[in-house]
Every structure is written in structure tokens, then in C-alpha cells.
Design an enzyme around this catalytic site. Sequence first.
Site, PDB file in Angstrom:
ATOM      1  N   LYS A  98       0.701  -1.162   0.152  1.00 27.50           N
ATOM      2  CA  LYS A  98      -0.043   0.161   0.026  1.00 27.50           C
ATOM      3  C   LYS A  98       0.879   1.168  -0.040  1.00 27.50           C
ATOM      4  CE  LYS A  98      -3.581   2.178   2.495  1.00 27.50           C
ATOM      5  NZ  LYS A  98      -4.634   2.421   3.748  1.00 27.50           N
ATOM      6  N   HIS A 131      -8.193 -29.915 -33.606  1.00 27.70           N
ATOM      7  CA  HIS A 131      -8.852 -28.743 -33.183  1.00 27.70           C
ATOM      8  C   HIS A 131     -10.006 -29.078 -32.059  1.00 27.70           C
ATOM      9  CE1 HIS A 131      -7.187 -26.485 -36.307  1.00 27.70           C
ATOM     10  NE2 HIS A 131      -7.643 -27.458 -37.403  1.00 27.70           N
TER      11      HIS A 131
END
Length: 508
Positions: free
Chosen positions: A136, A273
Amino acid sequence: MAKKALISVSKKEGIVEFAKKLNELGYEVISTGGTYNLLKENGVNVIKVSDITGFPEIMDGRVKTLHPKIHGGLLAIRDNEEHIKALKEHGIEPIDIVVINLYPFKETILKENVTLEEAIENIDIGGPSMIRAAAKNYKYVTILVDPKDYDIVIEEIKQYGNTKEETRFYLAAKAFGHTALYDSLIYNYLIQKNNIEFPEVVAFAYEKAQDMRYGENPHQKAAFYKNPIKAHGIAECEQLHGKELSFNNINDANAAIELLREFKEPAAVAVKHTNPCGVAIADNIYNAYLKAYESDPVSIFGGIVALNRTVDVKTAEELIKIFLEIVIAPDFEEEALEILKKKKNLRILRLKEGYEKEYDLKKVEGGLLVQEKDEIDLDENNLKVVTKKAPTQKEIEDLRFAWKVVKHVKSNAIVLAKDRATVGIGVGQVNRIWPTEQAIKQAGEKAKGSVLASDAFFPFSDVVEVASKAGITAIIQPGGSQNDALSIEAADKGGISMIFTGIRHFKH
């Protein structure tokens, strides 16, 4: 006043060398518990946290860094007069670098027979608090959670006297990712212990395994992430040879592995595929591969082959006769592996044992669909013969085989099979007759005497009528259409036996 670095790590690789370099650069090192002892024993000038706080570690170390002299030193905004005044008033000194990685919660819950109490004791409290505080306040504090970042911090301090703000900002973001992953592991573990299947909040955190050259297409950026706890399947395959796996390689290989798991018998699965183009089971892996290849010798070219038995020399010699992207198997005979390696770019993957139940996730814009995986199997007691003619034992074997395959074909899906091998596969059409025609066309003469599996019911009788003309002898489908009677009538007329499963296998 010397700059200060607070170090408290469970993973200690590289920490002694890093702390020594900080000492050399004029930093005062503060530490706790085992980290303090390690640094002290290795000649690092180090101070105990308790000497800073004036308060001993208590409750078996549960409370040691949760103190204003630590968090005040981390959170103070250095150009805020009130903050600096508070530091002086309370005798708090700023902390400039924080080096933390957390209690080994992941390693603990992966241990065999770990108790809930053990897991709870390995939930870090002070560590995440310090990480968050430092992150922070990144404008003034450098937070390190990854040993890979030690060198860049040392180099910047040497060059600039401090880390650059852009580096601190990057490290802060990385630190929040570290605590997010940690918290998600705890959350999911406790949700599992509570037997909550679909909680109010889902939190899936994954660790990056690799950056990819591109995604499905060259203009798409991509990366591959692994489940930090339940990595298995394609995520845990060991690559033995060949180029780096691509986005499509991983996606297709995953589809092959998922289908391969349907079979206990020697099985071969060819995928293109994400759809199977040839699947077969046999008495040995060589014959299974030959049957899978013969299912569709055109589409298998450039595809992926997955096998569930050790690859022997004879099978390897067949595999290298065509161009394949990947070969996957649980193991390879040494000579077979050398044969496969003759193909310079062939990716060879060793599939590790083990399987963990996971949920199926589908990302949609602004949301996430979560469901159980489709892992239901046929129950012989629930199969319903709905035609006058019942299937033979051989047809039942082929029907069960085809049913396992059709579950892994994109909807609408039709699979034709004969002698426990696919002979025709119809994939992903917007109605049911088109994939039927596609499968029959692909099968050619092999359609005669084959069986047909459909992932969903027949809305009309047309599929059965086309199947009858092609010489298909048996059908397995869910049933449940308002026009079931028409399909049954067509089957009886064509001399086809038909089974209803009561189970649908949509795969979108």
C-alpha cells in the site's frame, strides 16, 4: 539514521546473500524466528523484531510483528508532516524494504493425512499484513515476495541509492497477487471442508507457467497458468522432446487427455482442433493406434495422438510415418523414444498419473459459468431398448464405446463406430442431420454394419432414416423428444435396434 529492511521468509533460497548485500549497502536488517537464526548463523548483522517492538513473541509465535512499531514504520507517508510527527512521538523508525514469503499453507494441505488443525496453524497472519502494508505504501517502501526480484533491487540501490518508484509499484502489484493466491488457497480449502459446492463467491488463483508466443492466432497475446494445488493432466505433463507447446497445442492436448481417460483398455485418441478425429481401443496399444489412424487417415495429419499405455518400438515406428504435432503417453520405451526424437519438432509428452476433480469453467463477457464436469457413465440398469429388435452383445460393446467418444465431440455430435473404433465423426453443426450426413460420408463403406451415437435426442425421424439407408445397425441416444415415437417407428422399419440412455452430452 540507517535504512531498515525487515526479512521474514519461509522459503529461504538466496536470502542470506541478499541480506549480506543489504548490510554492505548500509541497511539494518530486522528479522524473526527461524529467519533471524539463519541470518545470524551466516554472519548477517541482524536485529530481532522483539528488540524493535520491545515486546516478545507470544502465543507460539502467533503474535510477533502485529505491533505499531512495525506497521507504523511501514505505513508512514514520508512527506506527510503529521505522519512523521507521529513516528517521532512514538519512537517509530521507518522500514524501507520488506522481504516476506508466507507460511507454507499450500505445502501443508498437500501433505497426506493433514489435519484441519495443521492447516489452520499454517495460515499466516502477520506476513500478509506486512505485505499489504508495504505494498500500500509502495511510494516509500519496497516489498519483495519473490527471490527472483532480489538482484534487481540490489542493482537499483547500488545505482540510484534506492529502488525506482516504477519498480516499487510493480513489486507492490506482484505482492498483492501473492496474497491473493494465498488467500484463495485458504478459502477454497475451507469451502471444500464445509462441503459447499457452489459458494457465494468463487476465487480461482492460478500461477503463470509460461508466456506463449501467441494465442489461438498470431495477433493474440497469451500465457498459460497452472492450478497451484491441483495441477494434473496437461498442466503436469513432462515434455521430453520438441518445440515449446503453443496455446492451441495445450488446448488440443487437454481435449485428447480428457477423452483418453474414458478408457481402461489400451486406447488411442487422435485429436484435431479439440475434436476427436480417430479413436480406438484394442488388445494392445499398437493395434489401438492403427485402428485410430485408419478411422480418419486424412484428418489425423498434423494432429495430436494420446495413448494410455507405454509406447513400444513398433508403435513408435508407426507414429513417425506421418506428421504429428504431439504424442502423449504415460511412458516410452527407451528405443521408442529415440525413434520419435528423430522428428525434430515433434513434441513428446509424458502423462503423469493422477486425476483431481475440477469444475468446468466457461468465461462469458462480464461473468463466469461454473459447472460440474460431465463425468457421468452409463448405468446398464437404466439403458432402455425401445425398438422391437435388441442390439447384439457386439453392438452393445460398440455402442458403449461410441457413447464415450460422442461425449467429447462438439455439439451437435454424431459418432459412428465399428469394432470399437470410430469410422465417422460429425462435429458441431446447428442441426442433427448435418453431422449425421458428415459422419456417414466420412465412413463410406465402413458405415455399413456400424453403430451410431448421438449426444442429444432426435427432434425428427430423419437421422434414423438416413442411418438405415447407410446400413447402420444400432443407435444409442438420450431419448426424450416429443417425436421419439417417429424415430422408434423409423428404426423398426429399418431393422435398427435403438437404446435410450436418458443422459444428454452437450459439449459447447
